[in-house]
Design an enzyme around this catalytic site. Structure first.
Site, PDB file in Angstrom:
ATOM      1  N   TYR A  99       0.839  -1.189   0.000  1.00 59.17           N
ATOM      2  CA  TYR A  99       0.000   0.000   0.000  1.00 59.17           C
ATOM      3  C   TYR A  99       0.878   1.244   0.000  1.00 59.17           C
ATOM      4  CZ  TYR A  99      -4.093   2.613  -0.101  1.00 59.17           C
ATOM      5  OH  TYR A  99      -5.025   3.500  -0.549  1.00 59.17           O
ATOM      6  N   ARG A 152      -7.751  10.917  -8.881  1.00 59.35           N
ATOM      7  CA  ARG A 152      -6.937  11.517  -7.811  1.00 59.35           C
ATOM      8  C   ARG A 152      -6.321  10.390  -7.004  1.00 59.35           C
ATOM      9  NH1 ARG A 152      -8.096  11.850  -2.355  1.00 59.35           N
ATOM     10  NH2 ARG A 152      -6.687  10.171  -2.726  1.00 59.35           N
ATOM     11  N   LYS A 170      -6.264  -1.768  -1.805  1.00 57.97           N
ATOM     12  CA  LYS A 170      -7.224  -1.580  -0.703  1.00 57.97           C
ATOM     13  C   LYS A 170      -7.874  -2.911  -0.329  1.00 57.97           C
ATOM     14  CE  LYS A 170      -7.473   2.842   0.169  1.00 57.97           C
ATOM     15  NZ  LYS A 170      -7.814   3.729   1.243  1.00 57.97           N
ATOM     16  N   GLU A 241     -13.281   5.257  -4.297  1.00 56.21           N
ATOM     17  CA  GLU A 241     -11.897   5.459  -3.888  1.00 56.21           C
ATOM     18  C   GLU A 241     -11.142   6.316  -4.894  1.00 56.21           C
ATOM     19  OE1 GLU A 241     -10.636   4.017  -1.009  1.00 56.21           O
ATOM     20  OE2 GLU A 241      -8.905   5.277  -1.460  1.00 56.21           O
ATOM     21  N   ASP A 242     -10.509   7.357  -4.411  1.00 58.82           N
ATOM     22  CA  ASP A 242      -9.623   8.180  -5.228  1.00 58.82           C
ATOM     23  C   ASP A 242     -10.297   8.763  -6.472  1.00 58.82           C
ATOM     24  OD1 ASP A 242      -7.802   7.784  -3.272  1.00 58.82           O
ATOM     25  OD2 ASP A 242      -6.293   6.793  -4.481  1.00 58.82           O
ATOM     26  N   ASP A 264     -14.162   6.404   0.888  1.00 57.58           N
ATOM     27  CA  ASP A 264     -13.117   6.237   1.899  1.00 57.58           C
ATOM     28  C   ASP A 264     -12.294   7.501   2.089  1.00 57.58           C
ATOM     29  OD1 ASP A 264     -11.735   4.576   3.744  1.00 57.58           O
ATOM     30  OD2 ASP A 264     -10.050   4.640   2.355  1.00 57.58           O
ATOM     31  N   ASP A 265     -12.081   8.247   1.021  1.00 59.02           N
ATOM     32  CA  ASP A 265     -11.249   9.459   1.143  1.00 59.02           C
ATOM     33  C   ASP A 265     -11.936  10.493   2.015  1.00 59.02           C
ATOM     34  OD1 ASP A 265      -9.245   8.533  -0.804  1.00 59.02           O
ATOM     35  OD2 ASP A 265     -10.985   8.590  -2.119  1.00 59.02           O
ATOM     36  N   ASN A 404      -0.417  11.689   1.337  1.00 62.21           N
ATOM     37  CA  ASN A 404       0.289  10.505   0.821  1.00 62.21           C
ATOM     38  C   ASN A 404       0.718  10.743  -0.620  1.00 62.21           C
ATOM     39  OD1 ASN A 404      -0.126   8.885   3.104  1.00 62.21           O
ATOM     40  ND2 ASN A 404      -2.180   8.335   2.434  1.00 62.21           N
TER      41      ASN A 404
HETATM   42  P1  NAD Z   1      -8.423  16.907  -2.777  1.00 65.00           P
HETATM   43  O1  NAD Z   1      -7.868  17.124  -4.128  1.00 65.00           O
HETATM   44  O2  NAD Z   1      -9.877  16.677  -2.624  1.00 65.00           O
HETATM   45  O3  NAD Z   1      -8.041  18.151  -1.844  1.00 65.00           O
HETATM   46  C1  NAD Z   1      -6.811  18.787  -1.830  1.00 65.00           C
HETATM   47  C2  NAD Z   1      -6.988  20.136  -1.175  1.00 65.00           C
HETATM   48  O4  NAD Z   1      -5.701  20.716  -1.019  1.00 65.00           O
HETATM   49  C3  NAD Z   1      -7.829  21.124  -1.986  1.00 65.00           C
HETATM   50  O5  NAD Z   1      -8.700  21.808  -1.138  1.00 65.00           O
HETATM   51  C4  NAD Z   1      -6.807  22.121  -2.502  1.00 65.00           C
HETATM   52  O6  NAD Z   1      -7.328  23.430  -2.624  1.00 65.00           O
HETATM   53  C5  NAD Z   1      -5.777  22.071  -1.404  1.00 65.00           C
HETATM   54  N1  NAD Z   1      -4.485  22.542  -1.885  1.00 65.00           N
HETATM   55  C6  NAD Z   1      -3.839  22.221  -3.022  1.00 65.00           C
HETATM   56  N2  NAD Z   1      -2.704  22.923  -3.124  1.00 65.00           N
HETATM   57  C7  NAD Z   1      -2.627  23.685  -2.023  1.00 65.00           C
HETATM   58  C8  NAD Z   1      -1.689  24.633  -1.559  1.00 65.00           C
HETATM   59  N3  NAD Z   1      -0.580  24.904  -2.241  1.00 65.00           N
HETATM   60  N4  NAD Z   1      -1.940  25.243  -0.399  1.00 65.00           N
HETATM   61  C9  NAD Z   1      -3.049  24.962   0.317  1.00 65.00           C
HETATM   62  N5  NAD Z   1      -3.972  24.065  -0.068  1.00 65.00           N
HETATM   63  C10 NAD Z   1      -3.756  23.447  -1.233  1.00 65.00           C
HETATM   64  O7  NAD Z   1      -7.609  15.716  -2.163  1.00 65.00           O
HETATM   65  P2  NAD Z   1      -7.921  14.872  -0.828  1.00 65.00           P
HETATM   66  O8  NAD Z   1      -8.692  13.660  -1.176  1.00 65.00           O
HETATM   67  O9  NAD Z   1      -8.479  15.770   0.195  1.00 65.00           O
HETATM   68  O10 NAD Z   1      -6.458  14.379  -0.460  1.00 65.00           O
HETATM   69  C11 NAD Z   1      -5.469  15.334  -0.089  1.00 65.00           C
HETATM   70  C12 NAD Z   1      -4.258  14.581   0.436  1.00 65.00           C
HETATM   71  O11 NAD Z   1      -4.626  13.830   1.590  1.00 65.00           O
HETATM   72  C13 NAD Z   1      -3.654  13.597  -0.561  1.00 65.00           C
HETATM   73  O12 NAD Z   1      -2.255  13.691  -0.528  1.00 65.00           O
HETATM   74  C14 NAD Z   1      -4.070  12.262  -0.032  1.00 65.00           C
HETATM   75  O13 NAD Z   1      -3.107  11.258  -0.280  1.00 65.00           O
HETATM   76  C15 NAD Z   1      -4.137  12.526   1.448  1.00 65.00           C
HETATM   77  N6  NAD Z   1      -5.037  11.566   2.093  1.00 65.00           N
HETATM   78  C16 NAD Z   1      -4.522  10.822   3.109  1.00 65.00           C
HETATM   79  C17 NAD Z   1      -5.311   9.869   3.732  1.00 65.00           C
HETATM   80  C18 NAD Z   1      -4.774   9.063   4.875  1.00 65.00           C
HETATM   81  O14 NAD Z   1      -5.299   8.031   5.205  1.00 65.00           O
HETATM   82  N7  NAD Z   1      -3.722   9.508   5.509  1.00 65.00           N
HETATM   83  C19 NAD Z   1      -6.610   9.661   3.300  1.00 65.00           C
HETATM   84  C20 NAD Z   1      -7.126  10.462   2.268  1.00 65.00           C
HETATM   85  C21 NAD Z   1      -6.319  11.412   1.672  1.00 65.00           C
END
Ligand code: NAD
Length: 547
Positions: A99, A152, A170, A241-242, A264-265, A404
């Site tokens: 993963y 994504r 997953k 997912e994603d 899940d996100d 991530n």
């Molecule tokens: P998303 O695309 O829905 O959201 C990203 C957000 O970040 C948007 O609001 C965007 O405006 C903001 N952003 C982008 N560039 C930016 C910047 N320079 N400054 C400030 N904000 C900025 O994506 P998401 O699904 O919310 O995922 C975001 C991150 O979280 C990814 O890297 C994903 O891998 C991670 N994530 C981690 C887990 C976990 O289990 N740890 C779970 C889900 C998502």
């Protein structure tokens, strides 16, 4: 749940080529005789333990993480039981390979490392025939579908059909972490094209060579898919997912009341983050309702976490308005405030009355949050001044860098501890090693939703829940935090160790099913001992005797 012998007629080469029944050199003398295997295997019989030793030797000889990924997936394709035995016994070492973060690299290279298909590919060219494609799946019963459209993938953006690595990964975690039978798992990629020019130019790209379809055409395909799943595999849990946040919130709203589904996100991430916060509060001794949370990133993960925290605060006595005001968001344009034009719908609840602030540092300095959550996909954005400002405002600043894979983390564990003289309570999305500072060792927690969704899924399919509710994720968060020992907390680790994940997932599954029964969403009779029942439902990867 195991029905490995559902194809009892298999013998000879067919048996060896079926990853579900294959035991390779572990087949006994009697099995070899009865199942027409004599001569098809070398004479020496290797019990599973010795086979695992050989696997580990080969695995450790691989010189890159991507090679390790390819090797493990090949084992999964060859001998599923042995794969899960090895994975479970080495979960700390191998989870980052199957993963995040390595699965991200694997998705980027998917066309180049392609070996064997796994799961189903549905494309926009299959319009009108999605039901036939689902009918091509080789099992009659499916418990969980993980589906992506690849737009994504982790924090890596649009990877089109290459995103298939994620549903496959997953579902591997559903089995490894919660014991969901792999025979009930179906990974699906809906290929609607990609806007990733690099992939479109790549001669080995596995997906459709076209840009993404949008609008009505896209919605109609997703609708056909959801309807077809209900027809072919009624009641199956569909995990989105994603997907990009252009579609994720909309699709969740559209389908959550109609079928058994979650994103899940949005929801799984929220569960694991809330669990981390509950654990952090066990360290600080503070109340949830006294927290001020600043999110860096206002997408699926951030808004999902904010919504779940709000509902937990409402449970603890705040009004909805009071609860929403505890969460603040910085997106790519700056602080989300009321005066901003054209805010996306999912941000509106958190657009508070406040002067606009253009960047994260000024937001931290002005709002003095107790908790900072990075979900932006933007690496190294929790800079030294930002982390120090968190340290100035709090005796024990809570800092989660959840993006991530590792390369996208807002800061490293080492930075968070060093810049706060070891006071930070830190968690990250992808794993970081323990950090020793001035003779003290800190163990960062991995705030990965792998702690939550497998147990939630097990609970849902075991009780036959008709829908997935937010209360199920709140319950999962509470019991997950309760599974963290005092010993873990002393080292700053706010999640239980991965080696306990199966037991933890059974507890989460029980809590989720209890909610389903309470909300009258369960369709299976209620077991008298819920935890014992969940444990009894967990797939065990040990070899079965076939004679
Ligand atoms: P998303 O695309 O829905 O959201 C990203 C957000 O970040 C948007 O609001 C965007 O405006 C903001 N952003 C982008 N560039 C930016 C910047 N320079 N400054 C400030 N904000 C900025 O994506 P998401 O699904 O919310 O995922 C975001 C991150 O979280 C990814 O890297 C994903 O891998 C991670 N994530 C981690 C887990 C976990 O289990 N740890 C779970 C889900 C998502």
């Amino acid at each position: 749940m195991s029905d490995k012998l559902s194809n009892p007629g298999l013998t000879g080469v067919d048996l060896l080529h079926d990853p579900v029944t294959n035991k390779g050199t572990a087949f006994t003398e009697i099995e070899r005789e009865k199942l027409k295997l004599r001569g098809l295997l070398p004479p020496r019989i290797f019990p599973a333990k010795e086979q695992a030793g050989r696997v580990l030797e080969s695995y450790h000889a691989k010189t890159s993480d991507l090679e390790k990924f390819i090797y493990l997936i090949a084992l999964q394709d060859r001998n599923e039981s042995l794969f899960y035995q090895v994975l479970l016994n080495n979960i700390d070492e191998m989870m980052p390979i199957v993963y995040t973060p390595v699965v991200g690299k694997a998705c980027q290279e998917y066309g180049h490392i392609w070996r064997r298909p796994r799961g189903l590919f549905i494309t926009v060219e299959d319009k009108g025939q999605v039901i036939d494609i689902l009918g091509n799946w080789y099992r009659e019963k499916v418990g969980i579908i993980v589906v992506t459209d690849g737009e994504r993938i982790l924090g890596l953006g649009d990877l089109g059909a290459n995103g298939m690595g994620i549903p496959v990964g997953k579902l591997t975690l559903y089995t490894a972490c919660a014991g969901v039978d792999p025979l009930l798992c179906l990974p699906i990629t809906i290929d609607v094209g990609t806007n990733n020019e690099h992939l479109l130019d790549d001669p080995l790209y596995i997906g459709l060579r076209q840009h993404r379809i949008r609008g009505d055409e896209y919605d109609a395909l997703i609708d056909e898919f959801v309807t077809a799943v209900e027809e072919v595999f009624p009641g199956t849990l569909i995990q989105f997912e994603d997907f990009s946040n252009l579609n994720a919130f909309r699709l969740l709203r559209k389908y959550r009341g109609k079928v058994c589904t979650f994103n899940d996100d949005i929801q799984g991430t929220a569960g694991v983050a809330l669990a981390g916060i509950y654990s952090a509060l066990r360290i600080t001794g503070q109340k949830l309702t006294d927290q001020r949370i600043l999110f860096f990133g206002a997408g699926e993960a951030g808004i999902g976490i904010g919504d779940l925290i709000s509902s937990a605060m409402v449970d603890e006595g705040l009004s909805q308005v009071e609860a929403s005001r505890k969460s603040w968001f910085v997106d790519s344009k700056g602080l989300v405030v009321k005066s901003r034009d054209n805010l996306q719908e999912h941000k509106l609840n958190y657009a508070h009355d406040h002067e606009f602030l253009p960047d994260l540092l000024s937001a931290v300095e002005s709002l003095k949050p107790t908790i900072l959550v990075g979900v932006s996909g933007q690496p190294q954005t929790f800079t030294q001044p930002v982390v120090e400002a968190m340290g100035d405002a709090n005796e024990r600043p809570v800092i989660f860098a959840l993006s991530n894979p590792t390369s996208k983390a807002e800061c490293t564990a080492e930075q968070a501890y060093r810049w706060t003289e070891g006071r930070a309570i830190f968690a990250s999305g992808s794993p970081f090693d323990a950090v020793t500072l001035n003779g003290k060792t800190y163990v960062p927690g991995q705030g990965n939703n792998a702690y939550v969704f497998p147990g939630v899924g097990l609970g849902i399919i075991a009780c036959g829940a008709r829908h997935v509710t937010d209360e199920m994720f709140s319950a999962a968060a509470k019991v997950l935090a309760g599974e963290v020992s005092e010993e873990d907390l002393k080292q700053g680790c706010i999640y239980p160790p991965l080696r306990k994940i199966r037991a933890v997932s059974a507890v989460i599954a029980s809590a989720v099913a209890e909610v389903a029964y309470k909300q009258e969403l369960a369709t299976e009779p209620k077991p008298s001992d819920m935890l014992a029942y969940m444990k009894s439902q967990q797939y065990q990867p040990d070899y079965e005797s076939y004679v």
